[in-house]
Write an enzyme that holds these catalytic residues in place. Structure first.
Site, PDB file in Angstrom:
ATOM      1  N   LEU A 214       0.939  -1.481  -0.082  1.00 49.83           N
ATOM      2  CA  LEU A 214      -0.145  -0.302  -0.110  1.00 49.83           C
ATOM      3  C   LEU A 214       0.612   1.096  -0.371  1.00 49.83           C
ATOM      4  CD1 LEU A 214      -2.785  -1.498   2.984  1.00 49.83           C
ATOM      5  CD2 LEU A 214      -2.890  -1.031   0.332  1.00 49.83           C
ATOM      6  N   HIS A 215       1.052   1.653  -1.138  1.00 51.76           N
ATOM      7  CA  HIS A 215       1.308   3.558  -0.427  1.00 51.76           C
ATOM      8  C   HIS A 215       0.629   4.734  -1.386  1.00 51.76           C
ATOM      9  CE1 HIS A 215       1.471   2.352  -4.757  1.00 51.76           C
ATOM     10  NE2 HIS A 215       1.934   3.536  -5.025  1.00 51.76           N
ATOM     11  N   ARG A 216      -1.277   4.818  -2.261  1.00 50.37           N
ATOM     12  CA  ARG A 216      -1.748   5.371  -2.092  1.00 50.37           C
ATOM     13  C   ARG A 216      -1.510   6.407  -1.379  1.00 50.37           C
ATOM     14  NH1 ARG A 216      -1.378   5.566  -7.760  1.00 50.37           N
ATOM     15  NH2 ARG A 216      -0.635   3.617  -8.705  1.00 50.37           N
ATOM     16  N   ARG A 249       7.032   6.404   2.127  1.00 53.95           N
ATOM     17  CA  ARG A 249       6.085   7.535   2.222  1.00 53.95           C
ATOM     18  C   ARG A 249       4.884   6.556   3.313  1.00 53.95           C
ATOM     19  NH1 ARG A 249       3.667   9.899  -1.460  1.00 53.95           N
ATOM     20  NH2 ARG A 249       1.369  10.580   0.160  1.00 53.95           N
TER      21      ARG A 249
END
Length: 370
Positions: A214-216, A249
């Protein structure tokens, strides 16, 4: 004797997924060169993403030569990166012109180099052209639309992408339905996939663990909603080890969350061969990445995408992927269904056969005859 000079193609890469997409094109160009082909290339790394794992080991894993040129743009806002890439690539073209700018995917480097090239009358070819999510909130969607609006030749992964481009006014003689270079890379290295060093440490067994990526921003930037999503993952995977390679992030938000599920195993981003070994043997993958949905489709691994849209609809209509949105309740129901009844088998989209790089180079030879 052939006195004509070779055609020089700039192959642009700026982020890790780009290198997976260009590897088969480079391999096909090298093979044609040995056979007497006239096409030559310069591999240009814009430096958009610095990743310590994109080191000599990464290039060795994918059989990619080290870049001929690194523009070293570094980090910054999207506007800052776009400006730096355009400025430095423009200077390169002014000093050392090329015959074609070949861009792949949908990162900032893709758009910026296409713009710089066209302004200097260097034609552009776009690999993975025509894919659309319809979500203008994704920076990648803007990059795709701008790039395709100034592209000369379009290399596509699906008939859906072709239809998107036709609706935008692109003529058929500029469209080349070639398949998916990401899948070329996967199939070429399938026998070389290897377990990561922590495989035995966490007692991982095929089919008995999950993989999460997950990164969005919509999923990971807000700590409260991210925490709810992680709890749903921890509960829904029923105590099975859940391997989560953490994007930089994502880590910033993660550090502020307390009481994380005990079965979540947070690891560093994995090299290509190790990551795809994890995916290949997972019970399922939970992700918000587009590219991973293509790889799970080919490997027949259940995939749950935590997004409202996808630019790769064939992974849903044909493959093993399902779009669940970002509501944790949807994920919980999907995981219950996985444990109770299994998952759809899926199939492999047309021309995802490992020969896309060869088809691209054959088309380029037709476009640039001796």
């Amino acid at each position: 004797m052939n006195n004509t000079s070779p055609t020089v193609i700039d192959i642009i890469a700026g982020a890790r997924p780009n290198f997976m997409k260009i590897a088969p094109i480079i391999r096909a160009l090298d093979e044609r060169k040995v056979a007497g082909g006239r096409l030559r290339y310069r591999l240009i790394h814009t430096g958009q993403h610095y990743d310590s794992r994109m080191s000599a080991d990464f290039f060795e894993q994918l059989d990619i030569p080290m870049p001929d040129i690194n523009l070293d743009v570094g980090s910054g806002t999207q506007a800052e990166q776009t400006a730096a890439i355009m400025t430095r690539y423009e200077r390169l073209l002014l000093d050392h012109p090329s015959s074609l700018c070949l861009v792949v995917g949908d990162v900032t480097s893709t758009m910026a180099c296409a713009i710089a090239a066209q302004k200097l009358r260097v034609p552009v070819a776009h690999v993975e052209a025509g894919i659309r999510s319809g979500d203008w909130g994704m920076p990648e969607e803007i990059n795709r639309m701008v790039t395709d609006s100034i592209t000369n030749w379009f290399f596509t992964t699906s008939e859906t992408a072709n239809d998107n481009l036709r609706r935008a006014g692109v003529e058929d003689d500029r469209l080349f339905f070639v398949g998916n270079t990401m899948i070329d890379t996967l199939l070429a290295h399938m026998d070389r996939l290897r377990p990561p060093p922590f495989w035995d440490e966490y007692g991982l067994l095929p089919g008995s663990y999950f993989v999460v990526t997950l990164h969005r921003p919509s999923n990971v930037d807000a700590g409260s909603s991210f925490a709810r999503l992680l709890r749903a993952i921890g509960e829904g995977t029923r105590s099975l080890p859940t391997i989560f390679p953490v994007h930089p992030r994502t880590r910033k938000t993660l550090e502020a969350i307390e009481d994380l599920p005990a079965n979540l195993v947070f690891v560093e981003p994995q090299p290509y061969l190790e990551f795809n070994y994890l995916v290949r043997h997972a019970k399922a993958v939970i992700t918000d990445s587009g590219g991973i949905t293509e790889e799970t489709t080919v490997m027949g691994v259940p995939c749950m995408t935590l997004r409202d849209t996808t630019e790769r609809p064939e992974t849903v209509s044909i493959g093993t992927n399902e779009i669940l949105g970002t509501n944790p309740a949807n994920l919980s129901r999907a995981l219950d269904r996985l444990f109770a009844a299994g998952w759809k088998k899926g199939g492999i989209p047309e021309l995802w056969d490992g020969r896309t790089g060869e088809r691209i180079v054959a088309a380029l030879e037709e476009l640039f005859p001796s």
